[in-house]
Write a protein that holds these residues in place. Structure first.
Motif, short mmCIF file in Angstrom:
data_model
loop_
_atom_site.label_atom_id
_atom_site.label_comp_id
_atom_site.label_asym_id
_atom_site.label_seq_id
_atom_site.Cartn_x
_atom_site.Cartn_y
_atom_site.Cartn_z
N GLU A 83 47.49 38.83 29.80
CA GLU A 83 47.56 37.63 28.98
C GLU A 83 48.76 37.70 28.03
OE1 GLU A 83 43.00 36.10 28.41
OE2 GLU A 83 43.55 38.01 27.46
N ILE A 84 49.00 38.87 27.46
CA ILE A 84 50.15 39.04 26.58
C ILE A 84 51.45 38.87 27.36
CG2 ILE A 84 51.41 40.73 25.19
CD1 ILE A 84 48.64 41.73 24.24
N GLN A 85 51.52 39.51 28.51
CA GLN A 85 52.73 39.41 29.33
C GLN A 85 53.06 37.96 29.67
OE1 GLN A 85 54.83 41.90 30.24
NE2 GLN A 85 56.14 40.38 31.26
N ASN A 86 52.05 37.18 29.96
CA ASN A 86 52.26 35.78 30.34
C ASN A 86 52.75 34.91 29.18
OD1 ASN A 86 51.50 36.24 33.00
ND2 ASN A 86 49.35 35.71 32.64
N LEU A 88 54.97 36.10 26.78
CA LEU A 88 56.20 36.64 26.21
C LEU A 88 57.37 35.68 26.31
CD1 LEU A 88 56.09 40.41 27.20
CD2 LEU A 88 55.48 39.35 25.01
N HIS A 89 57.42 34.87 27.35
CA HIS A 89 58.54 33.93 27.46
C HIS A 89 58.50 32.91 26.32
CE1 HIS A 89 55.33 31.58 29.39
NE2 HIS A 89 56.08 30.50 29.22
N LYS A 90 57.30 32.59 25.85
CA LYS A 90 57.19 31.68 24.71
C LYS A 90 57.55 32.38 23.40
CE LYS A 90 53.76 28.59 26.77
NZ LYS A 90 52.40 27.99 26.64
N VAL A 91 57.28 33.67 23.31
CA VAL A 91 57.70 34.45 22.15
C VAL A 91 59.22 34.43 22.04
CG1 VAL A 91 57.76 36.75 21.11
CG2 VAL A 91 55.66 35.94 22.20
N VAL A 216 54.46 45.43 23.42
CA VAL A 216 53.23 44.90 22.83
C VAL A 216 52.21 44.75 23.94
CG1 VAL A 216 52.19 42.97 21.60
CG2 VAL A 216 54.52 43.70 21.02
N VAL A 217 51.10 45.48 23.83
CA VAL A 217 50.08 45.45 24.87
C VAL A 217 48.72 45.02 24.33
CG1 VAL A 217 51.26 47.19 26.26
CG2 VAL A 217 49.57 47.92 24.56
N ALA A 218 48.67 44.68 23.03
CA ALA A 218 47.41 44.25 22.42
C ALA A 218 47.72 43.36 21.24
CB ALA A 218 46.59 45.46 21.97
#
Length: 224
Positions: A83-86, A88-91, A216-218
């Motif tokens: 969910e975090i990986q998905n 990241l592009h918005k980050v 960042v994994v959590a």
């Protein structure tokens, strides 16, 4: 307004928080909607702890009318690595959009348009529901340590001197990272630099302070 230290409060507007009860030096900022608890009260300020990241700072006493008792307590949401990986592009998109606005480096800044280095990182991740600790050294301890050969877009890069982390940026890919840097060493605001000794003087200066990187994994889970 009577303050009950047993209650949780919610910011009604964006608020400045300070590093002492004198309320002269900005420590961080709390966006409208953030939750906090009051831990002590002085004539000039309230000592508060922000619920999302456990950050302690001081709220000027004249601003106590700008917080209200929260109807429901803050509940942290656990996110999977996927969910975090998905997100990241918005980050990354958040930081690039922030760079396009007129801005300058603001110590303690976590609200646009003016950020400090870790404030930009926290705001960018928070914009997609991922909470990081507030300061760069806390963010370094929070992420999953990586080596520079495995850097991926969305990873955090840390810099420092004398075994102390003092700065953080967001890796964009292709040897570039985005960060908010001060006017003494950096660009006095948000800019993009390269991880190389071959870059301009600012890139070179930060490259000499390169310390570590991590993923960042959590999303941060409050201690209390």
């Amino acid at each position: 307004m009577t303050i009950d230290q047993l209650c949780e409060y919610r910011c009604q507007v964006n608020l400045n928080l300070y590093d002492s009860p004198n309320c002269t030096r900005l420590a961080t900022q709390a966006a409208s909607g953030r939750h906090l608890r009051v831990s002590s009260m002085y004539d000039t300020a309230l000592q508060v702890c922000l619920c999302e990241d456990d950050y302690t700072a001081w709220l000027a006493i004249e601003d106590k009318s700008k917080i209200e008792q929260a109807k429901t307590p803050y509940q942290a949401i656990a996110l999977s690595r996927a969910e975090i990986q998905n997100r990241l592009h918005k980050v990354i998109a958040f930081t690039l959009a922030a760079m396009q606005q007129p801005n300058y480096y603001l110590w303690g800044g976590t609200l646009g348009p003016n950020y400090d280095c870790s404030g930009l990182m926290q705001a960018a991740f928070a914009s997609v529901g991922i909470w990081l600790p507030r300061d760069s050294y806390q963010q370094e301890a929070f992420v999953e340590t990586r080596n520079f050969a495995s850097l991926q877009p969305g990873d955090l890069i840390f810099f420092g001197v004398n075994d102390r982390t003092t700065h953080v940026g967001l890796y964009l890919g292709e040897g570039r990272y985005i960060h908010s840097s001060g006017k003494e060493q950096g660009r006095n605001g948000i800019g993009i630099d390269c991880l190389s000794q071959q870059g301009d003087s600012i890139s070179q200066s930060y490259y000499e302070q390169l310390r570590s990187c991590g993923r960042v994994v959590a999303s941060y889970q409050p201690l209390s």
